[in-house]
Write a protein that holds these residues in place. Sequence first.
Motif, PDB file in Angstrom:
ATOM      1  N   LEU A   1       0.914  -1.185   0.036  1.00  0.00           N
ATOM      2  CA  LEU A   1      -0.104  -0.025   0.019  1.00  0.00           C
ATOM      3  C   LEU A   1       0.634   1.232  -0.033  1.00  0.00           C
ATOM      4  O   LEU A   1       1.925   1.365   0.918  1.00  0.00           O
ATOM      5  N   ALA A   2       0.629   1.961  -0.913  1.00  0.00           N
ATOM      6  CA  ALA A   2       1.577   3.318  -1.040  1.00  0.00           C
ATOM      7  C   ALA A   2       1.072   4.570  -0.468  1.00  0.00           C
ATOM      8  O   ALA A   2      -0.400   4.722  -1.199  1.00  0.00           O
ATOM      9  N   ILE A   3       1.477   5.270   0.280  1.00  0.00           N
ATOM     10  CA  ILE A   3       0.821   6.321   1.041  1.00  0.00           C
ATOM     11  C   ILE A   3       1.603   7.654   0.661  1.00  0.00           C
ATOM     12  O   ILE A   3       2.724   7.571   0.921  1.00  0.00           O
ATOM     13  N   THR A   4       0.540   8.587   0.050  1.00  0.00           N
ATOM     14  CA  THR A   4       1.650   9.870  -0.275  1.00  0.00           C
ATOM     15  C   THR A   4       1.909  10.758   0.947  1.00  0.00           C
ATOM     16  O   THR A   4       1.202  10.705   1.998  1.00  0.00           O
ATOM     17  N   VAL A   5       3.295  11.141   1.072  1.00  0.00           N
ATOM     18  CA  VAL A   5       3.657  12.239   2.145  1.00  0.00           C
ATOM     19  C   VAL A   5       3.955  13.474   1.674  1.00  0.00           C
ATOM     20  O   VAL A   5       4.173  13.509   0.327  1.00  0.00           O
ATOM     21  N   GLU A   6       3.643  14.410   2.509  1.00  0.00           N
ATOM     22  CA  GLU A   6       3.362  15.823   2.053  1.00  0.00           C
ATOM     23  C   GLU A   6       4.982  16.457   1.472  1.00  0.00           C
ATOM     24  O   GLU A   6       4.828  17.398   0.640  1.00  0.00           O
ATOM     25  N   SER A   7       5.912  15.952   2.210  1.00  0.00           N
ATOM     26  CA  SER A   7       7.283  16.346   1.708  1.00  0.00           C
ATOM     27  C   SER A   7       8.337  15.716   2.189  1.00  0.00           C
ATOM     28  O   SER A   7       8.111  14.492   2.804  1.00  0.00           O
ATOM     29  N   LEU A   8       9.706  15.813   1.715  1.00  0.00           N
ATOM     30  CA  LEU A   8      10.713  15.086   2.072  1.00  0.00           C
ATOM     31  C   LEU A   8      11.115  15.334   3.455  1.00  0.00           C
ATOM     32  O   LEU A   8      11.393  14.218   4.146  1.00  0.00           O
ATOM     33  N   ASP A   9      11.004  16.491   4.158  1.00  0.00           N
ATOM     34  CA  ASP A   9      10.894  16.609   5.586  1.00  0.00           C
ATOM     35  C   ASP A   9      10.308  15.680   6.376  1.00  0.00           C
ATOM     36  O   ASP A   9      10.734  15.039   7.413  1.00  0.00           O
ATOM     37  N   ALA A  10       8.975  15.508   5.732  1.00  0.00           N
ATOM     38  CA  ALA A  10       8.157  14.841   6.641  1.00  0.00           C
ATOM     39  C   ALA A  10       8.532  13.253   6.302  1.00  0.00           C
ATOM     40  O   ALA A  10       8.279  12.389   7.541  1.00  0.00           O
ATOM     41  N   LEU A  11       9.014  12.896   5.322  1.00  0.00           N
ATOM     42  CA  LEU A  11       9.249  11.694   4.915  1.00  0.00           C
ATOM     43  C   LEU A  11      10.315  11.094   5.921  1.00  0.00           C
ATOM     44  O   LEU A  11      10.494  10.172   6.545  1.00  0.00           O
ATOM     45  N   ASN A  12      11.520  12.051   5.912  1.00  0.00           N
ATOM     46  CA  ASN A  12      12.548  11.696   6.793  1.00  0.00           C
ATOM     47  C   ASN A  12      12.229  11.685   8.187  1.00  0.00           C
ATOM     48  O   ASN A  12      12.700  10.987   9.090  1.00  0.00           O
ATOM     49  N   MET A  13      11.266  12.458   8.751  1.00  0.00           N
ATOM     50  CA  MET A  13      10.927  12.670   9.967  1.00  0.00           C
ATOM     51  C   MET A  13      10.210  11.365  10.267  1.00  0.00           C
ATOM     52  O   MET A  13      10.298  10.624  11.414  1.00  0.00           O
ATOM     53  N   LEU A  14       9.341  10.764   9.384  1.00  0.00           N
ATOM     54  CA  LEU A  14       8.692   9.356   9.437  1.00  0.00           C
ATOM     55  C   LEU A  14       9.761   8.111   9.675  1.00  0.00           C
ATOM     56  O   LEU A  14       9.775   7.487  10.690  1.00  0.00           O
ATOM     57  N   HIS A  15      11.023   8.406   9.000  1.00  0.00           N
ATOM     58  CA  HIS A  15      11.855   7.328   8.860  1.00  0.00           C
ATOM     59  C   HIS A  15      12.600   7.301  10.383  1.00  0.00           C
ATOM     60  O   HIS A  15      12.845   6.180  10.771  1.00  0.00           O
ATOM     61  N   GLU A  16      12.776   8.292  10.850  1.00  0.00           N
ATOM     62  CA  GLU A  16      13.217   8.631  12.230  1.00  0.00           C
ATOM     63  C   GLU A  16      12.402   7.857  13.178  1.00  0.00           C
ATOM     64  O   GLU A  16      12.713   7.433  14.375  1.00  0.00           O
ATOM     65  N   LYS A  17      11.058   8.184  13.025  1.00  0.00           N
ATOM     66  CA  LYS A  17      10.131   7.756  14.264  1.00  0.00           C
ATOM     67  C   LYS A  17       9.802   6.360  14.025  1.00  0.00           C
ATOM     68  O   LYS A  17       9.950   5.748  14.897  1.00  0.00           O
ATOM     69  N   PHE A  18       9.928   5.807  12.771  1.00  0.00           N
ATOM     70  CA  PHE A  18       9.607   4.309  12.533  1.00  0.00           C
ATOM     71  C   PHE A  18      10.807   3.629  13.227  1.00  0.00           C
ATOM     72  O   PHE A  18      10.600   2.443  13.605  1.00  0.00           O
ATOM     73  N   LYS A  19      12.181   4.002  13.439  1.00  0.00           N
ATOM     74  CA  LYS A  19      13.187   3.451  14.108  1.00  0.00           C
ATOM     75  C   LYS A  19      12.704   2.759  15.547  1.00  0.00           C
ATOM     76  O   LYS A  19      13.486   1.967  16.031  1.00  0.00           O
ATOM     77  N   SER A  20      11.868   3.629  16.147  1.00  0.00           N
ATOM     78  CA  SER A  20      11.558   3.391  17.378  1.00  0.00           C
ATOM     79  C   SER A  20      10.112   2.574  17.603  1.00  0.00           C
ATOM     80  O   SER A  20       9.856   2.604  18.900  1.00  0.00           O
ATOM     81  N   VAL A  21       9.734   2.143  16.751  1.00  0.00           N
ATOM     82  CA  VAL A  21       8.267   1.453  16.728  1.00  0.00           C
ATOM     83  C   VAL A  21       8.713  -0.112  16.902  1.00  0.00           C
ATOM     84  O   VAL A  21       9.261  -0.654  15.960  1.00  0.00           O
TER      85      VAL A  21
END
Length: 168
Positions: free
Chosen positions: A107-127
């Motif tokens: 499932l592909a989900i659109t993200v609003e910006s590169l900054d938001a994508l990078n923020m999600l990447h960092e957040k995912f590391k702790s899930v």
Amino acid sequence: MTNYRTAFLGSLLAVFFLFAPTLIVAAQDKEKPVTLGVNHIGLAVKDLEASAAFFIDTLGWRKAGGVEDYPAIFVTDGNMFLTLWRVTDPATSNDFNRKNNVGLHHLAITVESLDALNMLHEKFKSVDGLRIEFAPEFLGNGPTTHMMIREPSGNRLEFIVPASRIKQ
């Protein structure tokens, strides 16, 4: 080889331009589809609470309902609506395998910006229970950028910033 390729491409273009008016008229004559797009997507999950928490707590979506007897939890980001359905017996369920099972590849989900994508990447590391398949990277030659994860129940999710959303 180059001359052959150029001649071949020239012939293809000539055929296209010769028949393009007919193709355009034929396309206009076709009936419009009666479908209106995706209403919702249902995902089977092993751990209903962990998967719901991923969408609600990690991505900031909201709970939009549920069915205790099924059991299911419905979540939305305001644009997309997902139904998360717990499998009957999580202990004996089969893990998702995009190469061997018929069904959802991802499932592909659109993200609003590169900054938001990078923020999600960092957040995912702790899930807990989340697996990052690959960090943000160009799709092809870019500038479209994406990353791929497995949410806590193993469903494959792509987060993507289309080229049109990237400021250059």
